[in-house]
Design a protein around this motif. Structure first.
Motif, PDB file in Angstrom:
ATOM      1  N   UNK A   1       5.600  -3.570   0.591  1.00  0.00           N
ATOM      2  CA  UNK A   1       5.018  -3.293  -0.722  1.00  0.00           C
ATOM      3  C   UNK A   1       4.322  -1.941  -0.668  1.00  0.00           C
ATOM      4  N   UNK A   2       3.994  -1.386  -1.835  1.00  0.00           N
ATOM      5  CA  UNK A   2       3.367  -0.065  -1.901  1.00  0.00           C
ATOM      6  C   UNK A   2       2.184  -0.072  -2.839  1.00  0.00           C
ATOM      7  N   UNK A   3       1.342   0.958  -2.699  1.00  0.00           N
ATOM      8  CA  UNK A   3       0.381   1.313  -3.734  1.00  0.00           C
ATOM      9  C   UNK A   3       0.483   2.827  -3.923  1.00  0.00           C
ATOM     10  N   UNK A   4      -0.512   3.457  -4.505  1.00  0.00           N
ATOM     11  CA  UNK A   4      -0.403   4.874  -4.843  1.00  0.00           C
ATOM     12  C   UNK A   4      -0.352   5.782  -3.620  1.00  0.00           C
ATOM     13  N   UNK A   5      -0.912   5.331  -2.498  1.00  0.00           N
ATOM     14  CA  UNK A   5      -1.013   6.219  -1.336  1.00  0.00           C
ATOM     15  C   UNK A   5      -0.341   5.693  -0.081  1.00  0.00           C
ATOM     16  N   UNK A   6       0.080   4.441  -0.075  1.00  0.00           N
ATOM     17  CA  UNK A   6       0.602   3.891   1.157  1.00  0.00           C
ATOM     18  C   UNK A   6       1.691   2.870   0.943  1.00  0.00           C
ATOM     19  N   UNK A   7       2.310   2.476   2.066  1.00  0.00           N
ATOM     20  CA  UNK A   7       3.203   1.327   2.036  1.00  0.00           C
ATOM     21  C   UNK A   7       2.871   0.423   3.213  1.00  0.00           C
ATOM     22  N   UNK A   8       3.239  -0.859   3.077  1.00  0.00           N
ATOM     23  CA  UNK A   8       2.714  -1.892   3.955  1.00  0.00           C
ATOM     24  C   UNK A   8       3.843  -2.841   4.329  1.00  0.00           C
TER      25      UNK A   8
END
Length: 753
Positions: free
Chosen positions: A281-288
Motif C-alpha cells: 500500500x502507499x501514502x503520499x511519501x512512502x510505500x509499505x
C-alpha cells in the motif's frame, strides 16, 4: 492516486490487502506523576481508529479481497452465504456466492448481489479494485462467470447498476491475485502466464477501455501477489514470490515503469529468499510491504520505503506472517499473526496477535490491539483490509479467515471506526504495603486498554467520592509496569482502605475492589534487611486474586501471576502480616513484567514449603514469559527426591546439589549466588552453605525474565517429573550481587523477628 493525509486512494479507490505485525521496547517501570497531571486522551496519538469492533454481517468462509469507496465496501473470497451479526454459523443465512457489497457505516449488505462461479474447481475472488472515479469495480481471481456472464478470471462491474461490463473482457490463463487501476489502465498480478493469448508472466496491464492488452511487460519467474501504482502514476510497485523481473535479479519486490514495465528499482538480496511480499500500500511519501516468511526466524514483518528514492525507511522484525497493510492518518495498520516481537524490544514468543499499528515513520508498535483468532483455512486470521469514509466517520474494514473478533464470535468480516471510543480500560490490580511506621504504599499494576497507552489513575481513600491522588502511566499488553503512591497522612495502628480507577479520557473502569491495610507501628525487620542488602526485585505475595505481584524493593520490578495460583496462604515463611502463595505444580507460575539483560553476578532468594515428589523449578531466568523458555538457566529446581539443584549454563550445564532433601512440608530458606572466579556458585539452605563450586563464574548471555514456580528444565541433570513446582513460595528476592554467607545467615535469622 493516494490521499496523503489518509492513505486512502482518491476517487473512492480504497482497496487494501493483507499484512502483519511489529513492535518496539517499552522498557522500564513507570513512576507516579504529580497530582493534577494532564489526563489521558481517548486515543493515544497518532492512532486515530478505535479498537472497538462494530456490528458487521458475516460470511461463512474466507474473505480474500476488498475494495472500498463512497461509503460502500466490496468483499470477495471463497464463501457462499452471509448472515447477520451475532448469528451462529448456519442460521439466518442468505446466498452470497464469493462476493458481497456492504454499507460501510452500518455493516449491512447492500442490494448489489453478484455470483462468481467456475465450471470446475472452486471459484474464488482474490482481488478487488475500484476505478479512480468509483464507477467501475474490477474483480480478479479464479472464476469463469459472473451472474452467468462468461468471463476469464477478471471482470469489470458497473457499480451503479451492479452488472458486468460486457465491453471489458479478456482471457487470463490463471488466477488473478492483485489489481491496481488508473483512469486508463488495469494492472494485474497473479499466477497467469498468458493474457489475451500473449505471453505475460505473472504481471500484465490492459486498457480500461475494451480490455486491450498493453505493451507493459514485467515478466516474473514465480507467482505475483501484490501490485500498486505510485501516487504520481509514473511507476508500479510489484510484490510476490518472484526472484527475477524481466530476467534481472530482484526478489519479492520491484519498482517498474508504469508504461513499459522495465525496472526502475530492483531489490536483489533485500528480502530473505524464503520471504515473500503479500501486499503493498502507499501514502503520499512512502510505500509499505506485508511480508510472509517460511521457516524459523524468516522475515515476516513490514517494510516502509520512501517514494522519493525507493529506499528503505524502516523495517520491523516481528515473527508471524503479515498479510495486509493499510495507511490512515499517518499510521500503518496491519493484519498478521504476530507471535514474537522480542527482536523489536516488544513481546516475546506467545499466543498470536492479529491486528497491529505503527507510525509510518517509526516501526515501534503503537497502542492499538483489537484481535481476531486464526480461524479457518490456513489459518492465519486477517487477510485483507479496506477503508472508506461515510458521513462524518472513517471506517477500517478487515476480512479474512477469522471466526472471532475481540474474543466474541464473528466470522470473515469486521470493521472499526475513528470513533466513538467505547471500551473502558481494565480495572487496576491493587496491593498495599506498610513496612514502615506512618506510611502506606499503594501499589498497582497498570491497566490495559486496547486503543490507549496513556491512562489516568485516580486513587480513592476510605470510600471518599473525590480522589486523593491522580496520576498517569503508559502500558501495553506485554508491559504493565507497577505504579506506586505513598500515603503519609495515616496514623500507626489504624486501618485504611483504597480503590483505584483507570480512565482513557472518555471511558473509566469500575473502581478496583477495596484493599485495606493497618499502618505499621514498627519497621518489619526481615523486609528492611532484604531492601538494605540491595534487592532489585522483591515479591512478598500479599495480593488477593489478581495477576499482580507487587515489588517491595523500590524498583517497581513487578511480576505477573499466571493461571490463578492460591493467594494469601498462611502461615507465611516469616513473622508478620505477610502471606505466601501456592502453586499447583502443573501450570501456575510468576514472571517479571520487565525483561532483564543477562545478570553476570546475582543472587536469588526465596522460601519454599512442599511435600512434592514430582520436583519442579522454584526460581530461574528464561527467555520467554507466557510459555516454557527455550533458553533457561540461573535457576534452582527440586529433584523428585527433594534435593535442591542450582544450575547455570557455562559452556554446558553446571550444577551444585544439596545432600539433603527439603520436601518435608516445612518452610525452608533457599539462596543461590554466583560471583567471580574463586567465588563461583553457592547454594544455601536455611542459612547454611549446602553446596558450592568456585570454578564456574559465568552463565548464558541472553535477555530474559525472572520466573518463579515453573519453567523448562529440558536438558538439565536429574530432571524432575514436572517443570512446575507444587507447594508454597514466599519472600522472593533477586540481587545484582552475590550475597555473602553472613548476609544469608542474617536473613534466615530474621524469620521470626
Amino acid at each position: 492516486m493516494m490521499n496523503g493525509s489518509t492513505g486512502q486512494r482518491a476517487g473512492g479507490r480504497g482497496r487494501i490487502r493483507a499484512a502483519a505485525a511489529a513492535l518496539c521496547l517499552l522498557a522500564g517501570a513507570l513512576t507516579a506523576t504529580a497530582v493534577g497531571g494532564s489526563p489521558a486522551a481517548a486515543l493515544t496519538p497518532p492512532v486515530a481508529i478505535t479498537a472497538d469492533d462494530l456490528s458487521t454481517w458475516q460470511t461463512n468462509g474466507i474473505v480474500w479481497s476488498m475494495a472500498a469507496g463512497d461509503g460502500v465496501v466490496y468483499a470477495g473470497g471463497t464463501f457462499s452465504t452471509l448472515r447477520p451479526p451475532k448469528a451462529a454459523a448456519g442460521t439466518n443465512e442468505q446466498p452470497a456466492v464469493n462476493f458481497a457489497a456492504f454499507d460501510a457505516a452500518t455493516g449491512a449488505p447492500t442490494d448489489c448481489s453478484l455470483s462468481f462461479t467456475v465450471s470446475s474447481g472452486t471459484a474464488t475472488v482474490r482481488s478487488l479494485a475500484l476505478s479512480p472515479d468509483g464507477e467501475t469495480l474490477y474483480a480478479g481471481g479464479q472464476f469463469g462467470a459472473v451472474n452467468g456472464v462468461g468471463v476469464s478470471n477478471i471482470a469489470a462491474i458497473d457499480t451503479e447498476t451492479c452488472t458486468v461490463r460486457n465491453n471489458f473482457k479478456i482471457a487470463v490463463s490463471a488466477t488473478v491475485r492483485g489489481l491496481a487501476v488508473t483512469s486508463d489502465t488495469v494492472y494485474l498480478a497473479g499466477d497467469f502466464t498468458t493474457v489475451g493469448g500473449q505471453t505475460r508472466s505473472h504481471f500484465a496491464a490492459v486498457s480500461t477501455a475494451g480490455a486491450s492488452l498493453l505493451p507493459f511487460t514485467a515478466n516474473a519467474d514465480e507467482t505475483s501477489r501484490a501490485i500498486e501504482v505510485t501516487p504520481d502514476g509514473q511507476n508500479v510497485l510489484l510484490g510476490g514470490d518472484f526472484f527475477r523481473i524481466n530476467g534481472t535479479n530482484t526478489h519479492a519486490l520491484a519498482v517498474v515503469n508504469a508504461t513499459t514495465g522495465q525496472l526502475t528499482k530492483s531489490y536483489p538480496g533485500f528480502i530473505h529468499n524464503n520471504s515473500t511480499v503479500q501486499d503493498i500500500t502507499t501514502d503520499a511519501t512512502g510505500f509499505y510491504t506485508a511480508n510472509e516468511g517460511s521457516g524459523g526466524g524468516v522475515f515476516d514483518g513490514r517494510i516502509a520505503l520512501n517514494l522519493s528514492d525507493f529506499q528503505q525507511r524502516w523495517r520491523d522484525t516481528c515473527l508471524g506472517a503479515t498479510q495486509a497493510v493499510a495507511v490512515y492518518s499517518g499510521v500503518l495498520y496491519s493484519g498478521s499473526h504476530a507471535h514474537d516481537c522480542a527482536s523489536m524490544g516488544a513481546f516475546p514468543d506467545q499466543p498470536r496477535k492479529h491486528l497491529l499499528a505503527q507510525s509510518v515513520d517509526d516501526p515501534k508498535l503503537l497502542p492499538w490491539f483489537p484481535d481476531t483468532n486464526d480461524g479457518i483455512g490456513e489459518p492465519v486470521g486477517p487477510r485483507v483490509m479496506a477503508q472508506t469514509g461515510k458521513g462524518d466517520r472513517h471506517y477500517l474494514w478487515v476480512g479474512g479467515e477469522f471466526t472471532t473478533v475481540n474474543s466474541a464470535p464473528q466470522q470473515g468480516l469486521t470493521r472499526f471506526a475513528d470513533g466513538p471510543d467505547t471500551g473502558a480500560p481494565w480495572v487496576p490490580n491493587v496491593s498495599l504495603s506498610t513496612l514502615d511506621p506512618g506510611t502506606i504504599e499503594v501499589n498497582w499494576q497498570t491497566s490495559f486498554d486496547t486503543d490507549d497507552g496513556e491512562l489516568t489513575y485516580r486513587i480513592y481513600k476510605d470510600n471518599a467520592a473525590t480522589p486523593i491522588h491522580t496520576t498517569t502511566g503508559y502500558s501495553v499488553f506485554w508491559n504493565r509496569p507497577q505504579l506506586t503512591w505513598t500515603d503519609t497522612d495515616v496514623v500507626p495502628g489504624q486501618t485504611y482502605s483504597y480503590r483505584i480507577t483507570a480512565s482513557d479520557g472518555i471511558n473509566t473502569s469500575a473502581k478496583s475492589p477495596a484493599q485495606s491495610a493497618t499502618v505499621a507501628t514498627t519497621t518489619e525487620a526481615y523486609p528492611a534487611r532484604v531492601k538494605a542488602d540491595g534487592a532489585t526485585l522483591y515479591w512478598r505475595y500479599n495480593e488477593g486474586t489478581s495477576t499482580f505481584a507487587h515489588d517491595s524493593s523500590g524498583n517497581l520490578n513487578n511480576g505477573f501471576l499466571r493461571n490463578g495460583p492460591a493467594y494469601r496462604q498462611t502461615p507465611a515463611a516469616v513473622a508478620g502480616p505477610s502471606t505466601a502463595i501456592g502453586f499447583n505444580g502443573t501450570n501456575q507460575y510468576a514472571y517479571s513484567n520487565r525483561q532483564h539483560p543477562q545478570p553476570t553476578r546475582f543472587s536469588v532468594e526465596t522460601w519454599i514449603k512442599t511435600t512434592t515428589t514430582q520436583g519442579g523449578k522454584i526460581i530461574g531466568f528464561g527467555n520467554l514469559n507466557q510459555q516454557n523458555s527455550t533458553r533457561h538457566d540461573k535457576h534452582v529446581y527440586m529433584r523428585n527426591d527433594g534435593r535442591l539443584v542450582f544450575g547455570v549454563n557455562s559452556s554446558g550445564t553446571r550444577t551444585v546439589v544439596t545432600s539433603g532433601a527439603y520436601n518435608d512440608g516445612q518452610w525452608h530458606h533457599v539462596v543461590a549466588t554466583q560471583g567471580p572466579l574463586g567465588q563461583g556458585m553457592s547454594l544455601y539452605v536455611d542459612g547454611q552453605l549446602r553446596a558450592s563450586n568456585i570454578l564456574y563464574s559465568t552463565n548464558e548471555n541472553y535477555p530474559g525474565y525472572w520466573r518463579v514456580g515453573g519453567d523448562n528444565l529440558s536438558g538439565w541433570p536429574n530432571r524432575p517429573t514436572s517443570n512446575f513446582f507444587a507447594g508454597q513460595i514466599d519472600e522472593t528476592a533477586v540481587y545484582p550481587t552475590a550475597l555473602t554467607a553472613s548476609q544469608v545467615s542474617a536473613h534466615y535469622a530474621l524469620r521470626n523477628s
